[in-house]
Design a protein around this motif. Sequence first.
Motif, PDB file in Angstrom:
ATOM      1  N   ALA A  38     -74.195  11.435 -50.345  1.00 48.92           N
ATOM      2  CA  ALA A  38     -73.123  12.166 -50.665  1.00 48.92           C
ATOM      3  C   ALA A  38     -71.921  11.449 -51.309  1.00 48.92           C
ATOM      4  O   ALA A  38     -71.608  10.462 -50.835  1.00 48.92           O
ATOM      5  CB  ALA A  38     -72.637  12.959 -49.185  1.00 48.92           C
ATOM      6  N   VAL A  39     -71.444  12.351 -52.188  1.00 47.69           N
ATOM      7  CA  VAL A  39     -70.437  11.817 -53.201  1.00 47.69           C
ATOM      8  C   VAL A  39     -69.250  12.536 -53.277  1.00 47.69           C
ATOM      9  O   VAL A  39     -69.562  13.855 -53.636  1.00 47.69           O
ATOM     10  CB  VAL A  39     -70.852  11.140 -54.626  1.00 47.69           C
ATOM     11  N   ALA A  40     -67.826  12.171 -52.923  1.00 45.14           N
ATOM     12  CA  ALA A  40     -66.668  12.870 -52.931  1.00 45.14           C
ATOM     13  C   ALA A  40     -65.582  11.979 -52.793  1.00 45.14           C
ATOM     14  O   ALA A  40     -65.580  11.030 -52.309  1.00 45.14           O
ATOM     15  CB  ALA A  40     -66.903  14.090 -51.781  1.00 45.14           C
ATOM     16  N   PRO A  41     -64.423  12.665 -53.153  1.00 44.75           N
ATOM     17  CA  PRO A  41     -63.089  11.875 -52.963  1.00 44.75           C
ATOM     18  C   PRO A  41     -62.720  12.096 -51.618  1.00 44.75           C
ATOM     19  O   PRO A  41     -63.264  13.057 -51.071  1.00 44.75           O
ATOM     20  CB  PRO A  41     -62.256  12.521 -53.918  1.00 44.75           C
ATOM     21  N   ASP A  42     -61.781  11.355 -51.155  1.00 41.40           N
ATOM     22  CA  ASP A  42     -61.173  11.354 -49.571  1.00 41.40           C
ATOM     23  C   ASP A  42     -62.364  11.190 -48.743  1.00 41.40           C
ATOM     24  O   ASP A  42     -62.347  11.816 -47.613  1.00 41.40           O
ATOM     25  CB  ASP A  42     -60.500  12.812 -49.544  1.00 41.40           C
ATOM     26  N   MET A  43     -63.105  10.272 -49.017  1.00 41.32           N
ATOM     27  CA  MET A  43     -64.393  10.000 -47.999  1.00 41.32           C
ATOM     28  C   MET A  43     -63.796   8.927 -46.839  1.00 41.32           C
ATOM     29  O   MET A  43     -64.000   7.808 -46.995  1.00 41.32           O
ATOM     30  CB  MET A  43     -65.565   9.344 -48.688  1.00 41.32           C
ATOM     31  N   ASP A  44     -63.268   9.618 -46.118  1.00 46.16           N
ATOM     32  CA  ASP A  44     -62.619   8.786 -44.890  1.00 46.16           C
ATOM     33  C   ASP A  44     -63.720   8.232 -43.921  1.00 46.16           C
ATOM     34  O   ASP A  44     -65.060   8.865 -43.916  1.00 46.16           O
ATOM     35  CB  ASP A  44     -61.371   9.380 -44.144  1.00 46.16           C
ATOM     36  N   VAL A  61     -65.297   8.671 -54.607  1.00 40.55           N
ATOM     37  CA  VAL A  61     -65.065   8.584 -55.800  1.00 40.55           C
ATOM     38  C   VAL A  61     -63.730   9.287 -55.926  1.00 40.55           C
ATOM     39  O   VAL A  61     -63.256  10.027 -55.040  1.00 40.55           O
ATOM     40  CB  VAL A  61     -66.143   9.481 -56.908  1.00 40.55           C
ATOM     41  N   ILE A  62     -62.826   8.693 -56.879  1.00 42.17           N
ATOM     42  CA  ILE A  62     -61.439   9.313 -57.217  1.00 42.17           C
ATOM     43  C   ILE A  62     -61.519  10.684 -58.256  1.00 42.17           C
ATOM     44  O   ILE A  62     -62.034  10.578 -59.178  1.00 42.17           O
ATOM     45  CB  ILE A  62     -60.513   8.210 -57.788  1.00 42.17           C
ATOM     46  N   LEU A  63     -60.942  11.747 -57.713  1.00 47.98           N
ATOM     47  CA  LEU A  63     -60.813  12.758 -58.300  1.00 47.98           C
ATOM     48  C   LEU A  63     -59.857  13.738 -57.957  1.00 47.98           C
ATOM     49  O   LEU A  63     -59.327  13.810 -56.811  1.00 47.98           O
ATOM     50  CB  LEU A  63     -62.029  13.929 -57.818  1.00 47.98           C
ATOM     51  N   ALA A  72     -57.471  12.101 -66.722  1.00 44.08           N
ATOM     52  CA  ALA A  72     -58.147  11.888 -65.249  1.00 44.08           C
ATOM     53  C   ALA A  72     -59.466  12.317 -65.151  1.00 44.08           C
ATOM     54  O   ALA A  72     -60.380  11.727 -64.508  1.00 44.08           O
ATOM     55  CB  ALA A  72     -57.023  12.376 -64.222  1.00 44.08           C
ATOM     56  N   ASP A  73     -59.708  13.321 -65.841  1.00 39.84           N
ATOM     57  CA  ASP A  73     -60.888  14.082 -65.734  1.00 39.84           C
ATOM     58  C   ASP A  73     -62.258  13.219 -66.228  1.00 39.84           C
ATOM     59  O   ASP A  73     -63.349  13.060 -65.752  1.00 39.84           O
ATOM     60  CB  ASP A  73     -61.164  15.393 -66.279  1.00 39.84           C
ATOM     61  N   VAL A  74     -61.568  12.825 -67.552  1.00 40.57           N
ATOM     62  CA  VAL A  74     -62.638  11.900 -68.225  1.00 40.57           C
ATOM     63  C   VAL A  74     -62.887  10.679 -67.209  1.00 40.57           C
ATOM     64  O   VAL A  74     -63.921  10.099 -67.332  1.00 40.57           O
ATOM     65  CB  VAL A  74     -62.086  11.474 -69.485  1.00 40.57           C
ATOM     66  N   ALA A  75     -61.792  10.132 -66.819  1.00 41.16           N
ATOM     67  CA  ALA A  75     -62.093   8.874 -65.817  1.00 41.16           C
ATOM     68  C   ALA A  75     -63.050   9.072 -64.702  1.00 41.16           C
ATOM     69  O   ALA A  75     -63.899   8.307 -64.363  1.00 41.16           O
ATOM     70  CB  ALA A  75     -60.547   8.423 -65.229  1.00 41.16           C
ATOM     71  N   TYR A  76     -63.002  10.380 -64.071  1.00 49.96           N
ATOM     72  CA  TYR A  76     -63.741  10.951 -62.999  1.00 49.96           C
ATOM     73  C   TYR A  76     -65.270  10.942 -63.557  1.00 49.96           C
ATOM     74  O   TYR A  76     -66.166  10.643 -62.908  1.00 49.96           O
ATOM     75  CB  TYR A  76     -63.396  12.151 -62.620  1.00 49.96           C
ATOM     76  N   CYS A  77     -65.428  11.404 -64.735  1.00 50.27           N
ATOM     77  CA  CYS A  77     -66.732  11.565 -65.426  1.00 50.27           C
ATOM     78  C   CYS A  77     -67.213  10.312 -65.619  1.00 50.27           C
ATOM     79  O   CYS A  77     -68.588  10.022 -65.048  1.00 50.27           O
ATOM     80  CB  CYS A  77     -66.562  12.319 -66.663  1.00 50.27           C
ATOM     81  N   ASP A  78     -66.593   9.230 -66.009  1.00 47.14           N
ATOM     82  CA  ASP A  78     -66.982   7.967 -66.167  1.00 47.14           C
ATOM     83  C   ASP A  78     -67.362   7.153 -64.973  1.00 47.14           C
ATOM     84  O   ASP A  78     -68.459   6.791 -64.710  1.00 47.14           O
ATOM     85  CB  ASP A  78     -66.202   7.164 -67.003  1.00 47.14           C
TER      86      ASP A  78
END
Length: 398
Positions: A38-44, A61-63, A72-78
């Motif tokens: 499972a991949v997501a931002p704010d993964m505490d 992952v940062i989003l 920022a969206d392109v950085a997220y994609c990469d």
Amino acid sequence: MRGDVGHVVVLASYAPSLTNFRGSLLEEMVRRGWRVTAVAPDMDTRIADALARMGVEAAPVILARTGLNPLADVAYCDAVRRLLKRLGPDVLLAYTAKPVIWGSVAGFLAGVPRRVAMITGLGYAFTPPDRPGLKHGMISQAASLMYRLGLKLCDRVLFQNPDDRAQFVAMGLVRADRTEVTAGSGIDLERFSPAPPPTGTSFLMIARLLGAKGVRQYAAAARILKTRWPGTDVRLAGWIDPGPDAVSRDELDCWIDQGLTYLGRLEDVRPALTNAAVYVLPSYREGTPRSVLEALAIGRAVITTDAPGCRETVQDGVNGFLVTPRDVDSLVEAMERFILDPDLAATMGARSLALARSKYDVRRVNDQVIAALAEAQPGARNTYSSQPEPSTPMVRGS
């Protein structure tokens, strides 16, 4: 996938949704022998530990979930691309807008063999605010272009209601033969078990405090009902969301001063649902509203709007009432019917429970989603055995 076992990456925009809304699906994947990440931002730590107890690996992952910064969206994609390249999954399941759009691009670039998108609602970009302007139009156009790009790279696209599917197909954002419709995310009928409604008439709404959820209409209806029927209990649970049509703290404080009971953000919504006679969600549009499914499973009458996603859960006059979106008078009239006939809540609530059992059982939905992920490999579906599914004439458009 190799047979019906492989490595699945589930990409989300909000880490708590993985355990709150997808927990049953993740557990079923693990039960079938799949490796799940499972991949997501704010993964505490709390969420990562909860996922670990399910047998699910977690990766952050940062989003910027609600941001409009293309860089920022392109950085997220990469970042997602690099992560997928390292993990090497057999299939990617992405849900909510940015993971669907950018995750699908990242999955394609990383060489993930199978990519599946889950459209859980069309959100702000496709739901005009009360005062639409140039900004909303630009966001809508940009979202359409990006969805067309992302969904073109998907092998399967799952929608939660037929209206959303029809709109995306008509707009040319996805090919019809790559789509199917699920009964929302389903509901765990063991976790959300039925309870008799309380005595008296009380109303509850649970939602992020956004204009598109109909929260302003609900607050206005509460003010009117408190004037006509001073003893009426109208409750609101939720939190202020950073979205573009968010309710302000000053608005919320004003509603509280006018008699609306504010419960705040709830970690567990079941006690609040159990203590309310009628559930209300006057949303402008949904995928399939999770909170309504929870209310159905607990056995509550429902008032919601005759709008995409919402109308699927209620047949007007049978297990609740459908009201006109954005119309306070229509909402007040429906709520008042329960005040005038207190026995109506129990009668309609029993029909809601029957609907939850016949159509929205999470095990049925999980089978459908997993079949899409596994490309219907032998043994990948139909693990949920039951009597033949009864027809559900009480659901319009089912």
